[in-house]
Motif scaffolding. Sequence first.
Motif, PDB file in Angstrom:
ATOM      1  N   PRO A  18      35.893  51.655  35.688  1.00  0.00           N
ATOM      2  CA  PRO A  18      36.331  51.735  37.093  1.00  0.00           C
ATOM      3  C   PRO A  18      35.296  51.358  38.148  1.00  0.00           C
ATOM      4  O   PRO A  18      35.633  50.742  39.139  1.00  0.00           O
ATOM      5  CB  PRO A  18      36.732  53.201  37.253  1.00  0.00           C
ATOM      6  CG  PRO A  18      37.071  53.655  35.877  1.00  0.00           C
ATOM      7  CD  PRO A  18      36.172  52.878  34.955  1.00  0.00           C
ATOM      8  N   ASP A  19      34.033  51.707  37.946  1.00  0.00           N
ATOM      9  CA  ASP A  19      33.036  51.440  38.987  1.00  0.00           C
ATOM     10  C   ASP A  19      32.064  50.328  38.625  1.00  0.00           C
ATOM     11  O   ASP A  19      31.083  50.109  39.316  1.00  0.00           O
ATOM     12  CB  ASP A  19      32.268  52.708  39.340  1.00  0.00           C
ATOM     13  CG  ASP A  19      31.450  53.252  38.174  1.00  0.00           C
ATOM     14  OD1 ASP A  19      31.662  52.791  37.027  1.00  0.00           O
ATOM     15  OD2 ASP A  19      30.620  54.135  38.391  1.00  0.00           O
ATOM     16  N   SER A  35      36.754  44.609  46.610  1.00  0.00           N
ATOM     17  CA  SER A  35      37.577  45.794  46.843  1.00  0.00           C
ATOM     18  C   SER A  35      36.750  46.995  47.265  1.00  0.00           C
ATOM     19  O   SER A  35      37.279  47.954  47.812  1.00  0.00           O
ATOM     20  CB  SER A  35      38.371  46.135  45.579  1.00  0.00           C
ATOM     21  OG  SER A  35      37.494  46.514  44.542  1.00  0.00           O
ATOM     22  N   GLY A  36      35.445  46.958  46.992  1.00  0.00           N
ATOM     23  CA  GLY A  36      34.560  48.025  47.441  1.00  0.00           C
ATOM     24  C   GLY A  36      34.513  49.245  46.552  1.00  0.00           C
ATOM     25  O   GLY A  36      33.791  50.186  46.840  1.00  0.00           O
ATOM     26  N   ASP A  37      35.280  49.266  45.454  1.00  0.00           N
ATOM     27  CA  ASP A  37      35.277  50.454  44.599  1.00  0.00           C
ATOM     28  C   ASP A  37      34.342  50.330  43.401  1.00  0.00           C
ATOM     29  O   ASP A  37      34.239  51.231  42.596  1.00  0.00           O
ATOM     30  CB  ASP A  37      36.689  50.782  44.126  1.00  0.00           C
ATOM     31  CG  ASP A  37      37.304  49.673  43.281  1.00  0.00           C
ATOM     32  OD1 ASP A  37      36.802  48.537  43.338  1.00  0.00           O
ATOM     33  OD2 ASP A  37      38.300  49.950  42.592  1.00  0.00           O
ATOM     34  N   ARG A  38      33.633  49.203  43.303  1.00  0.00           N
ATOM     35  CA  ARG A  38      32.683  49.016  42.201  1.00  0.00           C
ATOM     36  C   ARG A  38      31.264  48.987  42.766  1.00  0.00           C
ATOM     37  O   ARG A  38      30.999  48.290  43.738  1.00  0.00           O
ATOM     38  CB  ARG A  38      32.992  47.736  41.441  1.00  0.00           C
ATOM     39  CG  ARG A  38      34.308  47.829  40.709  1.00  0.00           C
ATOM     40  CD  ARG A  38      34.601  46.605  39.897  1.00  0.00           C
ATOM     41  NE  ARG A  38      35.818  46.786  39.143  1.00  0.00           N
ATOM     42  CZ  ARG A  38      37.033  46.533  39.613  1.00  0.00           C
ATOM     43  NH1 ARG A  38      37.190  46.088  40.835  1.00  0.00           N
ATOM     44  NH2 ARG A  38      38.084  46.716  38.855  1.00  0.00           N
ATOM     45  N   ASN A  39      30.378  49.730  42.122  1.00  0.00           N
ATOM     46  CA  ASN A  39      29.009  49.806  42.639  1.00  0.00           C
ATOM     47  C   ASN A  39      27.949  49.560  41.568  1.00  0.00           C
ATOM     48  O   ASN A  39      26.776  49.830  41.789  1.00  0.00           O
ATOM     49  CB  ASN A  39      28.770  51.150  43.322  1.00  0.00           C
ATOM     50  CG  ASN A  39      28.947  52.314  42.375  1.00  0.00           C
ATOM     51  OD1 ASN A  39      29.231  52.150  41.200  1.00  0.00           O
ATOM     52  ND2 ASN A  39      28.788  53.507  42.911  1.00  0.00           N
ATOM     53  N   LYS A  40      28.375  49.032  40.401  1.00  0.00           N
ATOM     54  CA  LYS A  40      27.427  48.737  39.336  1.00  0.00           C
ATOM     55  C   LYS A  40      27.718  47.352  38.767  1.00  0.00           C
ATOM     56  O   LYS A  40      28.874  46.973  38.603  1.00  0.00           O
ATOM     57  CB  LYS A  40      27.532  49.773  38.218  1.00  0.00           C
ATOM     58  CG  LYS A  40      27.141  51.167  38.664  1.00  0.00           C
ATOM     59  CD  LYS A  40      27.360  52.161  37.563  1.00  0.00           C
ATOM     60  CE  LYS A  40      27.142  53.571  38.125  1.00  0.00           C
ATOM     61  NZ  LYS A  40      27.800  54.571  37.324  1.00  0.00           N
ATOM     62  N   LEU A  41      26.643  46.631  38.454  1.00  0.00           N
ATOM     63  CA  LEU A  41      26.738  45.321  37.831  1.00  0.00           C
ATOM     64  C   LEU A  41      26.018  45.398  36.498  1.00  0.00           C
ATOM     65  O   LEU A  41      24.790  45.496  36.454  1.00  0.00           O
ATOM     66  CB  LEU A  41      26.114  44.249  38.726  1.00  0.00           C
ATOM     67  CG  LEU A  41      26.065  42.834  38.167  1.00  0.00           C
ATOM     68  CD1 LEU A  41      27.469  42.318  37.860  1.00  0.00           C
ATOM     69  CD2 LEU A  41      25.366  41.905  39.158  1.00  0.00           C
ATOM     70  N   ASP A  42      26.764  45.395  35.406  1.00  0.00           N
ATOM     71  CA  ASP A  42      26.205  45.503  34.066  1.00  0.00           C
ATOM     72  C   ASP A  42      25.920  44.105  33.530  1.00  0.00           C
ATOM     73  O   ASP A  42      26.833  43.305  33.331  1.00  0.00           O
ATOM     74  CB  ASP A  42      27.179  46.232  33.157  1.00  0.00           C
ATOM     75  CG  ASP A  42      26.647  46.440  31.751  1.00  0.00           C
ATOM     76  OD1 ASP A  42      25.513  46.003  31.449  1.00  0.00           O
ATOM     77  OD2 ASP A  42      27.373  47.048  30.939  1.00  0.00           O
TER      78      ASP A  42
END
Length: 92
Positions: free
Chosen positions: A6-7, A33-40
Amino acid sequence: MTTNTPDTVSVSGVLSFVTATKALAALRVAFGSGDRNKLDLSAVTTCDSAGLACVLAALSEADNATRRVTALHVPEGMQALAQVCGVEPFLS
């Protein structure tokens, strides 16, 4: 690229001159969308300077939109390239 968590947005494969433009467009949509805060980045197998620029642009654009995105599991090759280019602090 996947967005199953989700994030988190997960990038896989090669980030290069050939793929960077398409990858950046996909990252813009994923983070839009602004609901993701991590880049794996753990599944990135190869990265050149264009791939690094793509990641930095995505992180910068998110910051400019007042969303802090954190890069996770940055591959050693990307870290080394960032260090040589003097941009390593921007990946943390």
